[in-house]
Design an enzyme around this catalytic site. Structure first.
Site, PDB file in Angstrom:
ATOM      1  N   GLY A  73      20.342  67.123  52.959  1.00 22.37           N
ATOM      2  CA  GLY A  73      20.302  65.891  52.183  1.00 22.37           C
ATOM      3  C   GLY A  73      19.209  64.925  52.562  1.00 22.37           C
ATOM      4  O   GLY A  73      19.022  63.909  51.882  1.00 22.37           O
ATOM      5  N   GLU A  74      18.469  65.185  53.643  1.00 19.14           N
ATOM      6  CA  GLU A  74      17.363  64.308  54.011  1.00 19.14           C
ATOM      7  C   GLU A  74      16.264  64.375  52.953  1.00 19.14           C
ATOM      8  O   GLU A  74      15.999  65.432  52.385  1.00 19.14           O
ATOM      9  CB  GLU A  74      16.797  64.708  55.374  1.00 19.14           C
ATOM     10  CG  GLU A  74      17.753  64.461  56.527  1.00 19.14           C
ATOM     11  CD  GLU A  74      17.197  64.919  57.858  1.00 19.14           C
ATOM     12  OE1 GLU A  74      17.883  64.727  58.869  1.00 19.14           O
ATOM     13  OE2 GLU A  74      16.070  65.483  57.888  1.00 19.14           O
ATOM     14  N   ASP A 106      32.320  32.880  34.253  1.00 16.81           N
ATOM     15  CA  ASP A 106      32.999  32.076  35.272  1.00 16.81           C
ATOM     16  C   ASP A 106      32.259  30.754  35.412  1.00 16.81           C
ATOM     17  O   ASP A 106      31.162  30.573  34.876  1.00 16.81           O
ATOM     18  CB  ASP A 106      33.084  32.811  36.617  1.00 16.81           C
ATOM     19  CG  ASP A 106      31.723  33.272  37.119  1.00 16.81           C
ATOM     20  OD1 ASP A 106      30.788  32.442  37.170  1.00 16.81           O
ATOM     21  OD2 ASP A 106      31.585  34.461  37.458  1.00 16.81           O
ATOM     22  N   LYS A 138      38.549  31.931  36.067  1.00 17.28           N
ATOM     23  CA  LYS A 138      39.109  33.166  36.603  1.00 17.28           C
ATOM     24  C   LYS A 138      39.285  33.054  38.103  1.00 17.28           C
ATOM     25  O   LYS A 138      38.675  32.217  38.767  1.00 17.28           O
ATOM     26  CB  LYS A 138      38.220  34.360  36.273  1.00 17.28           C
ATOM     27  CG  LYS A 138      36.887  34.389  37.017  1.00 17.28           C
ATOM     28  CD  LYS A 138      36.048  35.579  36.603  1.00 17.28           C
ATOM     29  CE  LYS A 138      34.756  35.639  37.414  1.00 17.28           C
ATOM     30  NZ  LYS A 138      33.893  36.757  37.008  1.00 17.28           N
ATOM     31  N   ARG A 163      39.563  35.639  41.692  1.00 17.29           N
ATOM     32  CA  ARG A 163      39.227  36.968  42.210  1.00 17.29           C
ATOM     33  C   ARG A 163      39.832  37.126  43.603  1.00 17.29           C
ATOM     34  O   ARG A 163      39.780  36.218  44.424  1.00 17.29           O
ATOM     35  CB  ARG A 163      37.706  37.135  42.286  1.00 17.29           C
ATOM     36  CG  ARG A 163      37.248  38.497  42.777  1.00 17.29           C
ATOM     37  CD  ARG A 163      35.739  38.513  43.031  1.00 17.29           C
ATOM     38  NE  ARG A 163      34.971  38.298  41.831  1.00 17.29           N
ATOM     39  CZ  ARG A 163      34.578  39.265  41.011  1.00 17.29           C
ATOM     40  NH1 ARG A 163      34.911  40.517  41.262  1.00 17.29           N
ATOM     41  NH2 ARG A 163      33.866  38.988  39.948  1.00 17.29           N
ATOM     42  N   THR A 215      32.381  48.079  36.124  1.00 16.37           N
ATOM     43  CA  THR A 215      33.459  48.876  35.524  1.00 16.37           C
ATOM     44  C   THR A 215      33.909  48.309  34.183  1.00 16.37           C
ATOM     45  O   THR A 215      34.646  48.972  33.458  1.00 16.37           O
ATOM     46  CB  THR A 215      34.674  48.949  36.462  1.00 16.37           C
ATOM     47  OG1 THR A 215      35.174  47.625  36.683  1.00 16.37           O
ATOM     48  CG2 THR A 215      34.293  49.580  37.792  1.00 16.37           C
ATOM     49  N   GLY A 216      33.480  47.105  33.858  1.00 14.77           N
ATOM     50  CA  GLY A 216      33.798  46.517  32.561  1.00 14.77           C
ATOM     51  C   GLY A 216      35.137  45.819  32.484  1.00 14.77           C
ATOM     52  O   GLY A 216      35.477  45.258  31.437  1.00 14.77           O
ATOM     53  N   GLY A 217      35.907  45.813  33.563  1.00 13.47           N
ATOM     54  CA  GLY A 217      37.225  45.196  33.524  1.00 13.47           C
ATOM     55  C   GLY A 217      37.173  43.696  33.299  1.00 13.47           C
ATOM     56  O   GLY A 217      37.923  43.146  32.481  1.00 13.47           O
TER      57      GLY A 217
END
Length: 326
Positions: free
Chosen positions: A46-47, A178, A202, A204, A235-237
């Site tokens: 993976g290097e 926000d 909101k 959090r 994630t769109g939440g």
């Protein structure tokens, strides 16, 4: 495009990581240059290995890399490219980061937490970067983390221009996700002709990532076209919850506009079904077919990046490219 702007005393060279080759080619086309050829690959463990196919001695190097998932892989590749350029005697090295990774970790929320956005700036400097070009940082304070010039470009003009052209109805309100982004929302409202503002109140939980409880809408949105803005959609939440709140308060169409389409699962499904008329993002990050949905519009950030690179190369003013803080 001609090479009239080129300073013959220096040599602009554009380098690109493998995360977003489409954007790199668009920027190269805008600049009328080619992306410098290189050999980039992974070893079995993976290097990452990078070697450029032509001399970089004395060049003004611009290293373009987006950081989609897996973020650490692409960040490490950019750091290795910068190191190779430094060791190859490049005159100046600019890290072009359309999306700055770890930007949400810009401060400590609780004890024993890192400030990872600062760590990224330190890594870039240690690798050999002299300058950073980026777009819509999560917070402006990140500019101060890097010991060198930071050109913080804004996607606002691109996004508001599209909205003005496609939604000429003046019955519009800009909605901040926000209270902390109200100042940016004010700039959007001015750019859209002085339309009114609203914001989502909101809360959090800092212990739970990607989870926000949207409480209520502050401002009059009833019967209006709402332009719901943010710097990124992950994630769109959060944004989907905000759309539901706006509709519950009697809003008309809801248009979502954000610079960075991270779109981690299940963002595509959430955004496609949240009730928004259109979701507008830029291509600071690659958006594959698996993340696309009918309401999605992707605008190219390449002209802004190319103009910024040209201004930096010419030692000109970047501020004139937009109404921002560069």
């Amino acid at each position: 495009m001609s090479h009239d702007w080129t300073d013959n005393r220096k040599n602009l060279m554009l380098f690109a990581g493998r995360a977003h080759p489409e954007l790199a080619e668009q920027v190269a086309k805008e600049l009328d240059v080619h992306v410098t050829s290189q050999d980039a690959r992974e070893f079995a463990n993976g290097e990452i290995f990078v070697r450029f196919h032509e001399s970089v001695r004395g060049c003004d190097a611009f290293v373009l890399q987006s950081c989609p998932a897996p973020v650490n892989r692409w960040l490490m590749e950019q750091l290795i490219m910068i190191d190779a350029l430094k060791r190859g005697s490049a005159k100046r090295i600019t890290a072009v980061m359309p999306f700055y990774p770890y930007a949400r970790q810009d401060k400590k929320h609780r004890g024993r937490e890192p400030i990872s956005a600062r760590l990224i700036a330190d890594l870039l400097k240690t690798a050999g970067a002299d300058r950073i070009v980026t777009v819509d940082l999560h917070t402006d304070q990140i500019q101060g983390f890097f010991d060198g010039p930071v050109d913080h470009m804004r996607g606002q003009n691109l996004l508001t221009g599209y909205i003005r052209d496609n939604y000429p109805d003046g019955n519009m309100v800009v909605v901040s996700p926000d209270s902390g982004r109200v100042r940016i929302a004010e700039k959007w409202a001015d750019a859209l002709g002085g339309v009114p503002l609203a914001f989502i109140h909101k809360t959090r939980d800092p212990r739970v990532p990607n989870q926000v409880v949207s409480n209520r809408v502050v401002g009059d949105v009833a019967g209006r076209t709402c332009v719901l803005i943010d710097d990124m959609i992950d994630t769109g939440g959060t944004i989907a919850g905000a759309v539901a709140l706006l509709h519950n308060d009697g809003a008309g169409d809801v248009i979502i506009a954000a610079t960075h389409g991270v779109l981690s699962d299940p963002a595509a499904q959430r955004l496609a079904s949240c009730g928004a008329r259109e979701v507008i993002v830029t291509n600071t990050l690659p958006i594959g077919e698996d993340k696309r949905f009918p309401q999605l519009t992707v605008l190219s950030i390449a002209p802004l990046l190319a103009s910024t690179i040209r201004a930096v190369f010419e030692n000109g003013s970047v501020t004139g490219l937009f109404d921002g803080d560069a």
